[in-house]
Design a protein around this motif. Structure first.
Motif, mmCIF file in Angstrom:
data_model
loop_
_atom_site.group_PDB
_atom_site.id
_atom_site.type_symbol
_atom_site.label_atom_id
_atom_site.label_comp_id
_atom_site.label_asym_id
_atom_site.label_seq_id
_atom_site.Cartn_x
_atom_site.Cartn_y
_atom_site.Cartn_z
ATOM 1 N N THR A 174 0.829 -1.087 -0.014
ATOM 2 C CA THR A 174 -0.002 -0.109 -0.165
ATOM 3 C C THR A 174 0.919 1.517 0.018
ATOM 4 O OG1 THR A 174 -1.721 -1.023 1.228
ATOM 5 C CG2 THR A 174 -1.864 1.086 1.282
ATOM 6 N N LYS A 175 1.915 1.093 0.678
ATOM 7 C CA LYS A 175 2.715 2.420 0.810
ATOM 8 C C LYS A 175 3.624 2.816 -0.491
ATOM 9 C CE LYS A 175 7.026 4.129 3.311
ATOM 10 N NZ LYS A 175 7.980 3.697 4.536
ATOM 11 N N PHE A 176 3.881 1.564 -1.142
ATOM 12 C CA PHE A 176 4.696 1.739 -2.441
ATOM 13 C C PHE A 176 3.449 2.189 -3.385
ATOM 14 C CE2 PHE A 176 5.869 0.079 -6.694
ATOM 15 C CZ PHE A 176 7.397 0.170 -6.387
ATOM 16 N N ALA A 177 2.190 1.678 -3.370
ATOM 17 C CA ALA A 177 1.333 1.964 -4.309
ATOM 18 C C ALA A 177 0.844 3.626 -4.299
ATOM 19 C CB ALA A 177 0.111 1.153 -4.369
ATOM 20 N N MET A 178 1.114 4.144 -2.939
ATOM 21 C CA MET A 178 0.680 5.423 -2.800
ATOM 22 C C MET A 178 1.619 6.587 -3.794
ATOM 23 S SD MET A 178 -1.791 5.972 -0.568
ATOM 24 C CE MET A 178 -1.491 7.667 0.062
ATOM 25 N N THR A 179 2.782 6.033 -3.917
ATOM 26 C CA THR A 179 3.796 6.947 -4.329
ATOM 27 C C THR A 179 3.961 6.208 -5.943
ATOM 28 O OG1 THR A 179 5.163 7.174 -2.450
ATOM 29 C CG2 THR A 179 6.063 7.596 -4.467
ATOM 30 N N GLN A 190 -0.363 1.139 -8.445
ATOM 31 C CA GLN A 190 -0.758 -0.181 -8.404
ATOM 32 C C GLN A 190 -0.056 -0.972 -9.353
ATOM 33 O OE1 GLN A 190 -1.967 -1.874 -6.262
ATOM 34 N NE2 GLN A 190 -3.888 -0.601 -5.196
ATOM 35 N N ARG A 191 0.406 -0.445 -10.746
ATOM 36 C CA ARG A 191 1.087 -1.224 -11.843
ATOM 37 C C ARG A 191 2.387 -1.758 -11.246
ATOM 38 N NH1 ARG A 191 1.696 0.906 -18.022
ATOM 39 N NH2 ARG A 191 3.038 -0.713 -18.642
ATOM 40 N N LEU A 192 3.196 -0.959 -10.686
ATOM 41 C CA LEU A 192 4.330 -1.406 -10.210
ATOM 42 C C LEU A 192 4.334 -2.067 -8.834
ATOM 43 C CD1 LEU A 192 6.650 1.871 -10.955
ATOM 44 C CD2 LEU A 192 6.426 -0.331 -12.256
ATOM 45 N N ALA A 193 3.492 -1.670 -8.092
ATOM 46 C CA ALA A 193 3.126 -2.405 -6.788
ATOM 47 C C ALA A 193 2.741 -3.942 -7.454
ATOM 48 C CB ALA A 193 2.348 -2.048 -6.067
ATOM 49 N N PHE A 250 0.975 6.456 -17.334
ATOM 50 C CA PHE A 250 1.243 5.143 -16.729
ATOM 51 C C PHE A 250 0.623 4.504 -15.819
ATOM 52 C CE2 PHE A 250 4.130 2.644 -14.214
ATOM 53 C CZ PHE A 250 4.585 1.959 -14.913
ATOM 54 N N ASP A 251 0.345 5.258 -14.905
ATOM 55 C CA ASP A 251 -0.709 4.886 -13.677
ATOM 56 C C ASP A 251 -1.299 5.899 -12.837
ATOM 57 O OD1 ASP A 251 -2.072 3.120 -12.239
ATOM 58 O OD2 ASP A 251 -0.218 2.050 -11.368
ATOM 59 N N THR A 252 -1.926 5.773 -11.881
ATOM 60 C CA THR A 252 -2.614 6.881 -11.043
ATOM 61 C C THR A 252 -2.264 6.565 -9.573
ATOM 62 O OG1 THR A 252 -4.389 7.283 -12.250
ATOM 63 C CG2 THR A 252 -4.638 7.864 -10.024
ATOM 64 N N CYS A 253 -1.619 7.337 -8.834
ATOM 65 C CA CYS A 253 -1.328 7.005 -7.328
ATOM 66 C C CYS A 253 -2.467 6.753 -6.653
ATOM 67 C CB CYS A 253 -0.586 8.360 -6.790
ATOM 68 S SG CYS A 253 1.041 8.797 -7.628
#
Length: 363
Positions: free
Chosen positions: A180-185, A188-191, A243-246
């Motif tokens: 979750t912490k990773f996805a916040m920054t 979700q794609r990279l997480a 690319f993605d949304t935080c």
């Protein structure tokens, strides 16, 4: 002006009686000759007074005219039918000026935002933390599964099984928190483990640009492309892809972050940028002003528009819509104008010097 009239002594009748003029005794005792003399004297006196009144009226009228003339507003200068010249007069051929009509363009409205180029090293550290949590959770999960098998064979104590179960649950929760912490920054794609994307980003081959927009914009589907510029350097201009949304909103700024992918050739990690995102609204018609025609003076953008063979007028333009090769302008210019694309700085120097140069010498 007052004029005092003194009658001629010869024209006045001699007073022979000091009694009142209307006295009956005086009229009865007057002789015929005396009556004629008195009539002539009265007539002469009346003519003298009439002449004096005429002179007085004429004198007063003359004084009044002089006063009125003094108060009159000066007559306006003769009207010149020739149009007044404005702008800068300069010998275009001698100074090597070149002009052209700006190209027409239909502009897709944009939403402006600010952001930054994310650091690959920060991403690498975040990935390491996430992978460590994932590995720990995997090990504890496997240990719990092994303890379950041993317990079923009566080869593991209840205590060992419960300990393995607790470790597995703790590490699973830690992994969820790390993800979750990773996805916040980083989104979700990279997480979820985009291996190819992570490798390209960590190596610096590509860069992520985080663009922040106010929460009130509430973009259900972010634009697929955006334009990124550096506020203090207009030469840095590049297009980036969505690319993605935080996940979530920043508590401090109340901004929603969107991640865009960019090539590393024009942008530097850690760089602050301004961004423009195309949105679905009616097109705006205007023209494209090339970079060579744009001048920056007193904090504003300008171009020189040709109004006659050697006559140019400085015209303000807005520099908030960057496009390939120049700036989109929807006001003050049209495709019918001729703008200076070579030598604009020369024209500006001429204007600021206080006089036009028509033959190479100051007029």
């Amino acid at each position: 002006m007052k004029i005092k009239i003194i009658p001629d002594a010869g024209s006045l009748p001699e007073a022979t009686n000091t009694s009142a003029p209307c006295s009956s005794s005086s009229s009865s005792s007057s002789l015929p000759g005396e009556n004629n003399s008195r009539r002539r004297a009265g007539t002469t006196l009346r003519m003298s007074w009439a002449l004096a009144a005429t002179l007085l009226i004429g004198t007063l009228a003359g004084c009044s005219k002089i006063d009125t003339d003094d108060q009159k507003t000066p007559a306006p200068a003769e009207k010149n039918d020739a149009p007044a010249k404005s702008g800068v007069t300069i010998d275009a051929a001698m100074m090597g000026l070149k002009t052209e009509s700006p190209a027409p363009m239909a502009w897709q409205p944009e939403m402006n935002g600010f952001g930054r180029v994310l650091m690959p090293a920060t991403l690498a550290a975040a990935v390491a933390d996430l992978e460590s949590a994932r590995a720990t959770a995997e090990v504890s999960s496997n240990e719990y599964a092994r303890q379950q098998i041993l317990a079923a064979q009566a080869n593991a104590s209840v205590r060992a099984l419960e300990t393995a179960q607790a470790d597995a649950r703790r590490d699973a929760l830690s992994l969820a928190a790390a993800r979750t912490k990773f996805a916040m920054t980083w989104g979700q794609r990279l997480a979820k483990g985009d291996e190819a994307g992570l490798k390209s980003l960590i190596s610096g081959e590509t860069l992520l640009v985080q663009i922040d927009l106010p929460v009130r914009e509430n973009l259900s589907s972010p634009p697929l492309t955006a334009t990124v510029t550096v506020p203090d350097d207009a030469s840095v201009f590049t297009s980036v892809d969505y690319f993605d949304t935080c996940v979530g909103v920043d508590e401090a700024t109340q901004m929603q972050g969107y991640l865009y992918l960019a090539k590393a050739s024009r942008l530097t990690p850690g760089l602050a940028v301004a961004a423009a995102l195309k949105i679905a609204r009616p097109l705006i018609n205007g023209v494209v002003v090339p970079d060579s025609a744009v001048l920056r003076h007193e904090g504003a953008g300008w171009v020189y528009v040709q109004t006659a063979t050697n006559q140019f007028v400085r015209t303000p333009i807005s520099l908030d819509r960057r496009t390939t090769g120049g700036w989109f302008v929807s006001e003050n210019l049209s495709v019918t104008n001729q703008i200076v694309i070579t030598g604009a700085q020369t024209v500006l120097s001429t204007e600021l010097s206080g006089g036009g140069f028509t033959t190479g010498e100051r007029d």
